[in-house]
Scaffold this active site. Structure first.
Site, PDB file in Angstrom:
ATOM      1  N   GLY A  48     -73.578 -41.269  49.647  1.00  0.00           N
ATOM      2  CA  GLY A  48     -72.603 -40.220  49.337  1.00  0.00           C
ATOM      3  C   GLY A  48     -71.144 -40.632  49.444  1.00  0.00           C
ATOM      4  N   ARG A  98     -80.307 -50.374  53.520  1.00  0.00           N
ATOM      5  CA  ARG A  98     -81.524 -50.032  52.760  1.00  0.00           C
ATOM      6  C   ARG A  98     -81.299 -50.159  51.259  1.00  0.00           C
ATOM      7  NH1 ARG A  98     -81.589 -43.730  51.775  1.00  0.00           N
ATOM      8  NH2 ARG A  98     -79.347 -43.490  51.801  1.00  0.00           N
ATOM      9  N   SER A 148     -76.962 -38.543  53.719  1.00  0.00           N
ATOM     10  CA  SER A 148     -77.935 -38.301  54.789  1.00  0.00           C
ATOM     11  C   SER A 148     -77.593 -39.150  56.011  1.00  0.00           C
ATOM     12  CB  SER A 148     -79.328 -38.675  54.279  1.00  0.00           C
ATOM     13  OG  SER A 148     -79.306 -40.027  53.856  1.00  0.00           O
ATOM     14  N   LYS A 193     -69.742 -28.719  50.431  1.00  0.00           N
ATOM     15  CA  LYS A 193     -70.183 -28.694  49.032  1.00  0.00           C
ATOM     16  C   LYS A 193     -71.709 -28.746  48.947  1.00  0.00           C
ATOM     17  CE  LYS A 193     -71.749 -31.363  46.146  1.00  0.00           C
ATOM     18  NZ  LYS A 193     -72.779 -30.480  45.597  1.00  0.00           N
ATOM     19  N   SER A 195     -75.341 -28.030  47.236  1.00  0.00           N
ATOM     20  CA  SER A 195     -75.952 -27.690  45.950  1.00  0.00           C
ATOM     21  C   SER A 195     -76.749 -26.401  46.205  1.00  0.00           C
ATOM     22  CB  SER A 195     -76.878 -28.813  45.493  1.00  0.00           C
ATOM     23  OG  SER A 195     -77.923 -28.987  46.428  1.00  0.00           O
ATOM     24  N   ASP A 264     -71.652 -36.173  43.974  1.00  0.00           N
ATOM     25  CA  ASP A 264     -70.633 -37.063  44.565  1.00  0.00           C
ATOM     26  C   ASP A 264     -69.401 -37.113  43.665  1.00  0.00           C
ATOM     27  OD1 ASP A 264     -72.510 -37.691  46.519  1.00  0.00           O
ATOM     28  OD2 ASP A 264     -73.245 -39.444  45.430  1.00  0.00           O
ATOM     29  N   THR A 297     -74.197 -40.525  31.934  1.00  0.00           N
ATOM     30  CA  THR A 297     -74.407 -41.973  32.092  1.00  0.00           C
ATOM     31  C   THR A 297     -75.808 -42.245  32.657  1.00  0.00           C
ATOM     32  OG1 THR A 297     -73.463 -41.969  34.314  1.00  0.00           O
ATOM     33  CG2 THR A 297     -71.942 -42.417  32.507  1.00  0.00           C
TER      34      THR A 297
HETATM   35  N1  LIG Z   1     -77.608 -30.706  33.800  1.00  0.00           N
HETATM   36  C1  LIG Z   1     -76.277 -30.735  33.943  1.00  0.00           C
HETATM   37  N2  LIG Z   1     -75.460 -30.531  32.873  1.00  0.00           N
HETATM   38  C2  LIG Z   1     -74.115 -30.567  33.000  1.00  0.00           C
HETATM   39  N3  LIG Z   1     -73.486 -30.786  34.177  1.00  0.00           N
HETATM   40  C3  LIG Z   1     -74.243 -31.000  35.274  1.00  0.00           C
HETATM   41  C4  LIG Z   1     -75.670 -30.984  35.213  1.00  0.00           C
HETATM   42  N4  LIG Z   1     -76.162 -31.240  36.451  1.00  0.00           N
HETATM   43  C5  LIG Z   1     -75.084 -31.406  37.243  1.00  0.00           C
HETATM   44  N5  LIG Z   1     -73.930 -31.259  36.556  1.00  0.00           N
HETATM   45  C6  LIG Z   1     -72.551 -31.340  37.066  1.00  0.00           C
HETATM   46  O1  LIG Z   1     -72.535 -31.918  38.368  1.00  0.00           O
HETATM   47  C7  LIG Z   1     -72.136 -30.954  39.376  1.00  0.00           C
HETATM   48  C8  LIG Z   1     -72.985 -31.124  40.615  1.00  0.00           C
HETATM   49  O2  LIG Z   1     -74.354 -30.982  40.297  1.00  0.00           O
HETATM   50  P1  LIG Z   1     -75.456 -30.416  41.319  1.00  0.00           P
HETATM   51  O3  LIG Z   1     -75.213 -28.980  41.550  1.00  0.00           O
HETATM   52  O4  LIG Z   1     -76.798 -30.795  40.769  1.00  0.00           O
HETATM   53  O5  LIG Z   1     -75.114 -31.162  42.672  1.00  0.00           O
HETATM   54  P2  LIG Z   1     -75.797 -32.405  43.421  1.00  0.00           P
HETATM   55  O6  LIG Z   1     -74.998 -32.586  44.649  1.00  0.00           O
HETATM   56  O7  LIG Z   1     -75.862 -33.565  42.467  1.00  0.00           O
HETATM   57  O8  LIG Z   1     -77.244 -31.854  43.746  1.00  0.00           O
HETATM   58  P3  LIG Z   1     -78.264 -32.374  44.891  1.00  0.00           P
HETATM   59  O9  LIG Z   1     -77.446 -32.890  46.039  1.00  0.00           O
HETATM   60  O10 LIG Z   1     -79.081 -31.152  45.255  1.00  0.00           O
HETATM   61  O11 LIG Z   1     -79.065 -33.440  44.204  1.00  0.00           O
HETATM   62  C9  LIG Z   1     -72.267 -29.593  38.670  1.00  0.00           C
HETATM   63  O12 LIG Z   1     -71.370 -28.653  39.216  1.00  0.00           O
HETATM   64  C10 LIG Z   1     -71.927 -29.951  37.212  1.00  0.00           C
HETATM   65  O13 LIG Z   1     -70.523 -30.094  37.043  1.00  0.00           O
HETATM   66 MG   LIG Z   2     -75.531 -33.475  46.432  1.00  0.00          MG
END
Ligand SMILES: Nc1ncnc2c1ncn2[C@@H]1O[C@H](COP(=O)(O)OP(=O)(O)OP(=O)(O)O)[C@@H](O)[C@H]1O
Ligand SMILES: [Mg+2]
Length: 323
Positions: A48, A98, A148, A193, A195, A264, A297
Protein backbone atom coordinates in the site's frame (compact mmCIF):
# COMPACT_ATOMS: atom_id res chain seq x y z
CA UNK A 1 -1.27 22.57 -10.47
CA UNK A 2 0.78 25.75 -10.47
CA UNK A 3 4.44 25.69 -9.52
CA UNK A 4 4.05 27.47 -6.18
CA UNK A 5 1.52 24.83 -5.06
CA UNK A 6 3.97 22.08 -5.99
CA UNK A 7 6.85 23.86 -4.32
CA UNK A 8 5.06 24.52 -1.05
CA UNK A 9 3.27 21.20 -0.75
CA UNK A 10 3.22 19.79 2.80
CA UNK A 11 5.64 16.89 3.34
CA UNK A 12 4.23 13.38 2.89
CA UNK A 13 5.61 10.23 4.51
CA UNK A 14 4.31 6.81 3.43
CA UNK A 15 4.68 3.69 5.57
CA UNK A 16 4.89 0.15 4.21
CA UNK A 17 5.47 -2.39 6.94
CA UNK A 18 4.45 -5.36 4.78
CA UNK A 19 5.84 -4.69 1.28
CA UNK A 20 5.72 -7.27 -1.51
CA UNK A 21 7.54 -7.81 -4.75
CA UNK A 22 4.66 -8.08 -7.19
CA UNK A 23 5.39 -10.53 -9.99
CA UNK A 24 2.82 -10.62 -12.75
CA UNK A 25 2.37 -12.54 -15.96
CA UNK A 26 -0.33 -13.92 -18.22
CA UNK A 27 -1.21 -17.26 -19.70
CA UNK A 28 -3.92 -18.42 -22.06
CA UNK A 29 -5.83 -20.61 -19.59
CA UNK A 30 -5.25 -21.60 -15.95
CA UNK A 31 -5.84 -25.31 -15.28
CA UNK A 32 -4.34 -27.99 -13.04
CA UNK A 33 -2.13 -30.95 -13.76
CA UNK A 34 0.18 -29.46 -16.41
CA UNK A 35 2.79 -26.77 -16.62
CA UNK A 36 1.24 -23.44 -17.48
CA UNK A 37 3.47 -21.75 -20.03
CA UNK A 38 3.36 -18.04 -19.28
CA UNK A 39 3.98 -14.95 -21.38
CA UNK A 40 6.44 -12.22 -20.38
CA UNK A 41 6.63 -11.24 -16.72
CA UNK A 42 6.73 -7.92 -14.95
CA UNK A 43 8.11 -7.18 -11.48
CA UNK A 44 7.22 -4.16 -9.34
CA UNK A 45 7.66 -3.00 -5.73
CA UNK A 46 4.17 -3.24 -4.21
CA UNK A 47 2.41 -2.82 -0.88
CA UNK A 48 0.00 0.00 0.00
CA UNK A 49 2.35 2.75 1.18
CA UNK A 50 4.94 2.08 -1.53
CA UNK A 51 2.30 2.24 -4.25
CA UNK A 52 1.03 5.52 -2.83
CA UNK A 53 4.58 6.97 -2.97
CA UNK A 54 5.06 5.66 -6.54
CA UNK A 55 1.83 7.21 -7.82
CA UNK A 56 2.53 10.49 -6.01
CA UNK A 57 5.90 10.63 -7.73
CA UNK A 58 4.35 9.97 -11.17
CA UNK A 59 1.87 12.77 -10.61
CA UNK A 60 4.68 15.23 -9.91
CA UNK A 61 4.60 15.09 -6.11
CA UNK A 62 7.14 14.00 -3.52
CA UNK A 63 6.84 11.53 -0.69
CA UNK A 64 9.39 9.86 1.51
CA UNK A 65 8.73 6.11 1.52
CA UNK A 66 9.60 4.26 4.72
CA UNK A 67 9.49 0.49 4.19
CA UNK A 68 10.97 -2.72 5.50
CA UNK A 69 13.26 -4.83 3.32
CA UNK A 70 14.97 -8.15 3.96
CA UNK A 71 16.91 -10.86 2.10
CA UNK A 72 17.57 -11.01 -1.62
CA UNK A 73 13.95 -10.16 -2.43
CA UNK A 74 14.39 -7.08 -0.21
CA UNK A 75 17.50 -6.09 -2.21
CA UNK A 76 15.54 -6.33 -5.46
CA UNK A 77 12.70 -4.35 -3.90
CA UNK A 78 15.05 -1.51 -2.93
CA UNK A 79 16.59 -1.42 -6.41
CA UNK A 80 13.18 -1.20 -8.05
CA UNK A 81 12.14 1.68 -5.75
CA UNK A 82 15.44 3.43 -6.48
CA UNK A 83 14.97 2.94 -10.23
CA UNK A 84 11.66 4.80 -9.96
CA UNK A 85 13.43 7.62 -8.12
CA UNK A 86 11.40 7.29 -4.91
CA UNK A 87 13.13 8.90 -1.88
CA UNK A 88 13.30 6.10 0.66
CA UNK A 89 14.13 5.25 4.22
CA UNK A 90 14.66 1.51 4.56
CA UNK A 91 14.23 -0.47 7.78
CA UNK A 92 16.31 -3.59 7.21
CA UNK A 93 14.71 -6.72 8.68
CA UNK A 94 15.74 -10.37 9.09
CA UNK A 95 12.95 -12.04 7.12
CA UNK A 96 12.80 -12.05 3.33
CA UNK A 97 10.53 -9.45 1.70
CA UNK A 98 7.51 -11.44 0.50
CA UNK A 99 6.45 -11.94 -3.09
CA UNK A 100 2.98 -11.80 -4.66
CA UNK A 101 2.05 -13.48 -7.89
CA UNK A 102 -0.65 -12.31 -10.31
CA UNK A 103 -1.70 -14.25 -13.41
CA UNK A 104 -4.01 -12.78 -16.03
CA UNK A 105 -5.90 -15.49 -17.91
CA UNK A 106 -5.81 -14.13 -21.46
CA UNK A 107 -8.65 -16.22 -22.92
CA UNK A 108 -11.21 -15.17 -20.29
CA UNK A 109 -9.92 -11.86 -18.84
CA UNK A 110 -10.00 -13.43 -15.35
CA UNK A 111 -7.25 -12.59 -12.90
CA UNK A 112 -5.69 -14.93 -10.31
CA UNK A 113 -3.88 -13.29 -7.39
CA UNK A 114 -1.68 -15.28 -5.03
CA UNK A 115 -0.85 -13.17 -1.99
CA UNK A 116 1.88 -14.67 0.17
CA UNK A 117 2.07 -14.24 3.89
CA UNK A 118 4.95 -11.96 4.91
CA UNK A 119 7.77 -13.19 7.17
CA UNK A 120 7.26 -12.49 10.86
CA UNK A 121 8.55 -9.14 12.07
CA UNK A 122 10.32 -9.29 15.45
CA UNK A 123 9.26 -6.89 18.18
CA UNK A 124 12.55 -4.96 17.97
CA UNK A 125 12.00 -4.61 14.19
CA UNK A 126 8.52 -3.14 14.33
CA UNK A 127 9.49 -0.89 17.25
CA UNK A 128 12.46 0.38 15.23
CA UNK A 129 10.16 1.01 12.26
CA UNK A 130 7.95 3.16 14.52
CA UNK A 131 11.03 4.99 15.77
CA UNK A 132 12.09 5.75 12.18
CA UNK A 133 8.54 6.91 11.43
CA UNK A 134 8.58 9.15 14.48
CA UNK A 135 11.83 10.78 13.36
CA UNK A 136 10.51 11.33 9.84
CA UNK A 137 7.08 12.77 10.61
CA UNK A 138 6.99 16.53 9.97
CA UNK A 139 4.68 19.03 11.69
CA UNK A 140 1.94 20.07 9.27
CA UNK A 141 2.68 17.06 7.04
CA UNK A 142 0.85 13.84 6.18
CA UNK A 143 1.62 10.27 7.19
CA UNK A 144 0.04 7.61 4.99
CA UNK A 145 -0.17 4.23 6.76
CA UNK A 146 -1.38 1.80 4.15
CA UNK A 147 -1.55 -1.94 3.64
CA UNK A 148 -1.81 -5.08 5.73
CA UNK A 149 0.33 -5.87 8.77
CA UNK A 150 2.78 -8.78 8.64
CA UNK A 151 2.72 -11.55 11.27
CA UNK A 152 4.26 -10.44 14.58
CA UNK A 153 3.04 -6.84 14.33
CA UNK A 154 0.30 -5.93 16.83
CA UNK A 155 -3.17 -4.90 15.62
CA UNK A 156 -2.72 -1.47 17.20
CA UNK A 157 0.31 -0.68 14.99
CA UNK A 158 -1.49 1.97 12.93
CA UNK A 159 -3.15 3.31 16.09
CA UNK A 160 0.40 3.87 17.40
CA UNK A 161 1.26 5.67 14.15
CA UNK A 162 -1.84 7.85 14.56
CA UNK A 163 -0.67 8.79 18.07
CA UNK A 164 2.84 9.65 16.83
CA UNK A 165 1.33 11.82 14.08
CA UNK A 166 -0.92 13.65 16.53
CA UNK A 167 1.99 14.29 18.91
CA UNK A 168 4.00 15.73 16.00
CA UNK A 169 1.10 17.86 14.77
CA UNK A 170 0.87 15.87 11.54
CA UNK A 171 -2.14 14.23 9.83
CA UNK A 172 -2.43 10.47 9.76
CA UNK A 173 -4.20 8.77 6.85
CA UNK A 174 -5.03 5.07 7.13
CA UNK A 175 -5.92 2.54 4.44
CA UNK A 176 -6.11 -0.96 5.84
CA UNK A 177 -8.68 -3.54 6.89
CA UNK A 178 -9.84 -5.73 9.77
CA UNK A 179 -8.60 -5.26 13.34
CA UNK A 180 -5.79 -2.86 12.30
CA UNK A 181 -8.42 -0.54 10.80
CA UNK A 182 -10.72 -0.84 13.84
CA UNK A 183 -7.88 0.01 16.23
CA UNK A 184 -6.74 2.99 14.17
CA UNK A 185 -10.27 4.39 14.09
CA UNK A 186 -10.65 3.87 17.84
CA UNK A 187 -7.50 5.99 18.27
CA UNK A 188 -8.78 8.61 15.80
CA UNK A 189 -7.10 9.58 12.52
CA UNK A 190 -7.23 12.54 10.14
CA UNK A 191 -8.48 10.48 7.20
CA UNK A 192 -9.49 6.93 6.36
CA UNK A 193 -10.07 5.38 2.92
CA UNK A 194 -12.03 2.18 3.20
CA UNK A 195 -13.40 0.36 0.19
CA UNK A 196 -17.04 -0.73 0.44
CA UNK A 197 -15.91 -4.26 1.36
CA UNK A 198 -13.61 -3.00 4.15
CA UNK A 199 -16.21 -0.67 5.65
CA UNK A 200 -18.95 -3.32 5.45
CA UNK A 201 -16.68 -5.78 7.25
CA UNK A 202 -15.80 -3.20 9.90
CA UNK A 203 -19.43 -2.35 10.62
CA UNK A 204 -20.90 -5.81 10.04
CA UNK A 205 -23.36 -4.21 7.61
CA UNK A 206 -24.12 -4.76 3.91
CA UNK A 207 -23.82 -1.11 2.71
CA UNK A 208 -25.87 -1.74 -0.42
CA UNK A 209 -27.52 1.66 -0.84
CA UNK A 210 -26.39 5.25 -1.20
CA UNK A 211 -28.16 6.07 2.04
CA UNK A 212 -26.28 3.34 3.91
CA UNK A 213 -22.95 4.68 2.56
CA UNK A 214 -23.68 8.22 3.72
CA UNK A 215 -24.94 7.08 7.11
CA UNK A 216 -21.87 4.90 7.67
CA UNK A 217 -19.29 7.54 6.77
CA UNK A 218 -21.14 10.29 8.63
CA UNK A 219 -21.16 8.11 11.76
CA UNK A 220 -17.35 7.75 11.58
CA UNK A 221 -17.06 11.51 11.42
CA UNK A 222 -19.44 12.08 14.29
CA UNK A 223 -17.84 9.59 16.67
CA UNK A 224 -14.38 11.13 16.14
CA UNK A 225 -12.87 8.19 14.22
CA UNK A 226 -11.76 10.49 11.38
CA UNK A 227 -12.07 14.07 10.13
CA UNK A 228 -12.33 12.93 6.52
CA UNK A 229 -13.78 9.63 5.33
CA UNK A 230 -13.33 8.65 1.66
CA UNK A 231 -15.37 5.56 0.88
CA UNK A 232 -14.37 4.14 -2.51
CA UNK A 233 -17.03 2.22 -4.40
CA UNK A 234 -15.02 0.70 -7.29
CA UNK A 235 -16.97 1.23 -10.55
CA UNK A 236 -19.48 3.40 -8.66
CA UNK A 237 -16.81 6.02 -7.82
CA UNK A 238 -16.42 7.41 -4.32
CA UNK A 239 -18.15 9.38 -1.60
CA UNK A 240 -16.32 11.64 0.85
CA UNK A 241 -17.52 13.08 4.15
CA UNK A 242 -15.91 15.98 6.00
CA UNK A 243 -17.43 18.46 8.43
CA UNK A 244 -18.21 20.64 5.38
CA UNK A 245 -20.54 17.96 4.01
CA UNK A 246 -20.73 14.93 1.75
CA UNK A 247 -19.51 14.85 -1.87
CA UNK A 248 -20.08 12.03 -4.34
CA UNK A 249 -18.32 11.46 -7.63
CA UNK A 250 -18.98 8.90 -10.37
CA UNK A 251 -16.17 7.32 -12.41
CA UNK A 252 -15.43 8.36 -15.98
CA UNK A 253 -15.99 5.72 -18.62
CA UNK A 254 -12.88 3.52 -18.88
CA UNK A 255 -11.98 0.09 -20.18
CA UNK A 256 -11.30 -2.12 -17.17
CA UNK A 257 -8.17 -4.23 -17.60
CA UNK A 258 -6.97 -4.82 -13.99
CA UNK A 259 -8.23 -3.20 -10.79
CA UNK A 260 -5.05 -3.94 -8.76
CA UNK A 261 -3.68 -0.77 -7.17
CA UNK A 262 -6.81 1.33 -7.86
CA UNK A 263 -7.31 2.23 -4.20
CA UNK A 264 -3.63 3.12 -3.70
CA UNK A 265 -3.77 5.38 -6.77
CA UNK A 266 -6.95 7.03 -5.53
CA UNK A 267 -5.34 7.70 -2.16
CA UNK A 268 -2.04 8.99 -3.62
CA UNK A 269 -3.81 11.59 -5.74
CA UNK A 270 -6.11 12.61 -2.90
CA UNK A 271 -3.23 13.18 -0.47
CA UNK A 272 -1.14 14.95 -3.09
CA UNK A 273 -3.92 17.45 -3.75
CA UNK A 274 -4.56 18.05 -0.04
CA UNK A 275 -0.83 18.55 0.55
CA UNK A 276 -0.81 21.07 -2.31
CA UNK A 277 -3.61 22.99 -0.62
CA UNK A 278 -6.48 22.04 -2.94
CA UNK A 279 -10.01 21.73 -1.52
CA UNK A 280 -11.62 18.32 -0.97
CA UNK A 281 -13.76 18.40 -4.15
CA UNK A 282 -10.68 19.00 -6.32
CA UNK A 283 -8.77 16.28 -4.47
CA UNK A 284 -11.65 13.87 -5.08
CA UNK A 285 -11.67 14.60 -8.83
CA UNK A 286 -7.95 13.82 -9.19
CA UNK A 287 -8.34 10.79 -6.92
CA UNK A 288 -11.19 9.23 -8.92
CA UNK A 289 -9.29 9.97 -12.15
CA UNK A 290 -6.17 8.32 -10.75
CA UNK A 291 -8.02 5.21 -9.47
CA UNK A 292 -9.85 4.85 -12.78
CA UNK A 293 -6.65 5.38 -14.81
CA UNK A 294 -5.08 2.49 -12.89
CA UNK A 295 -7.83 0.02 -13.86
CA UNK A 296 -6.93 0.71 -17.52
CA UNK A 297 -3.43 -0.75 -17.07
CA UNK A 298 -2.62 -4.49 -16.96
CA UNK A 299 -1.92 -6.60 -13.86
CA UNK A 300 -0.21 -4.66 -11.04
CA UNK A 301 0.74 -1.67 -13.20
CA UNK A 302 -0.30 1.70 -11.79
CA UNK A 303 -1.77 4.73 -13.55
CA UNK A 304 -0.17 6.61 -16.42
CA UNK A 305 -0.01 10.38 -15.72
CA UNK A 306 -1.44 11.24 -19.18
CA UNK A 307 -4.52 9.11 -18.50
CA UNK A 308 -4.97 10.76 -15.08
CA UNK A 309 -4.82 14.25 -16.59
CA UNK A 310 -7.28 13.33 -19.36
CA UNK A 311 -9.79 11.66 -16.99
CA UNK A 312 -9.49 14.50 -14.48
CA UNK A 313 -10.29 17.03 -17.23
CA UNK A 314 -13.31 14.89 -18.22
CA UNK A 315 -14.55 14.79 -14.63
CA UNK A 316 -14.13 18.54 -14.18
CA UNK A 317 -15.91 19.25 -17.49
CA UNK A 318 -18.76 16.90 -16.52
CA UNK A 319 -19.14 18.65 -13.16
CA UNK A 320 -19.31 22.03 -14.91
CA UNK A 321 -21.91 20.81 -17.45
CA UNK A 322 -23.97 18.03 -15.87
CA UNK A 323 -26.16 16.49 -18.58
N1 LIG B 1 -14.27 -1.01 -12.34
C1 LIG B 1 -13.84 0.25 -12.20
N2 LIG B 1 -14.09 1.18 -13.16
C2 LIG B 1 -13.65 2.45 -13.04
N3 LIG B 1 -12.96 2.90 -11.96
C3 LIG B 1 -12.69 2.03 -10.97
C4 LIG B 1 -13.11 0.66 -11.04
N4 LIG B 1 -12.68 0.02 -9.92
C5 LIG B 1 -12.02 0.95 -9.20
N5 LIG B 1 -12.02 2.15 -9.81
C6 LIG B 1 -11.43 3.41 -9.33
O1 LIG B 1 -10.55 3.17 -8.24
C7 LIG B 1 -11.07 3.72 -7.00
C8 LIG B 1 -10.81 2.75 -5.87
O2 LIG B 1 -11.41 1.50 -6.14
P1 LIG B 1 -11.97 0.51 -5.01
O3 LIG B 1 -13.16 1.10 -4.39
O4 LIG B 1 -12.13 -0.84 -5.66
O5 LIG B 1 -10.82 0.53 -3.92
P2 LIG B 1 -9.67 -0.52 -3.55
O6 LIG B 1 -8.95 0.10 -2.41
O7 LIG B 1 -8.86 -0.81 -4.79
O8 LIG B 1 -10.49 -1.79 -3.09
P3 LIG B 1 -9.99 -3.01 -2.15
O9 LIG B 1 -8.98 -2.45 -1.18
O10 LIG B 1 -11.25 -3.50 -1.46
O11 LIG B 1 -9.40 -4.00 -3.11
C9 LIG B 1 -12.55 4.01 -7.31
O12 LIG B 1 -13.02 5.07 -6.51
C10 LIG B 1 -12.51 4.37 -8.80
O13 LIG B 1 -12.03 5.69 -8.99
MG1 LIG C 1 -7.81 -0.80 -0.95
Amino acid sequence: MNSSQAQFASPILTLTVNPALDISTSTDLVYSGHKLRCNGSHIAPGGGGANVARVLHRLGGHALALYTAGGTTGDTYRKLMEAEGIPALVATVDGDTRQDFTVDEASTGKQFRFVLRGAELHENEWRRFLELAKRSIRAGGYVVASGSLPPGVPDDFYARVARLARQADARCIVDTSGPALAEALAEGVFMVKPSRRELAELLGATLDSEESHINAISALLENGSAECVALTLAEAGAVVATKAGVIRLAVPSVQVVSTVGAGDSFLAAFVLRLAQGYPVNAALATAVASGSATVMTPATELCRPDDVARLEAEIVARAANPS
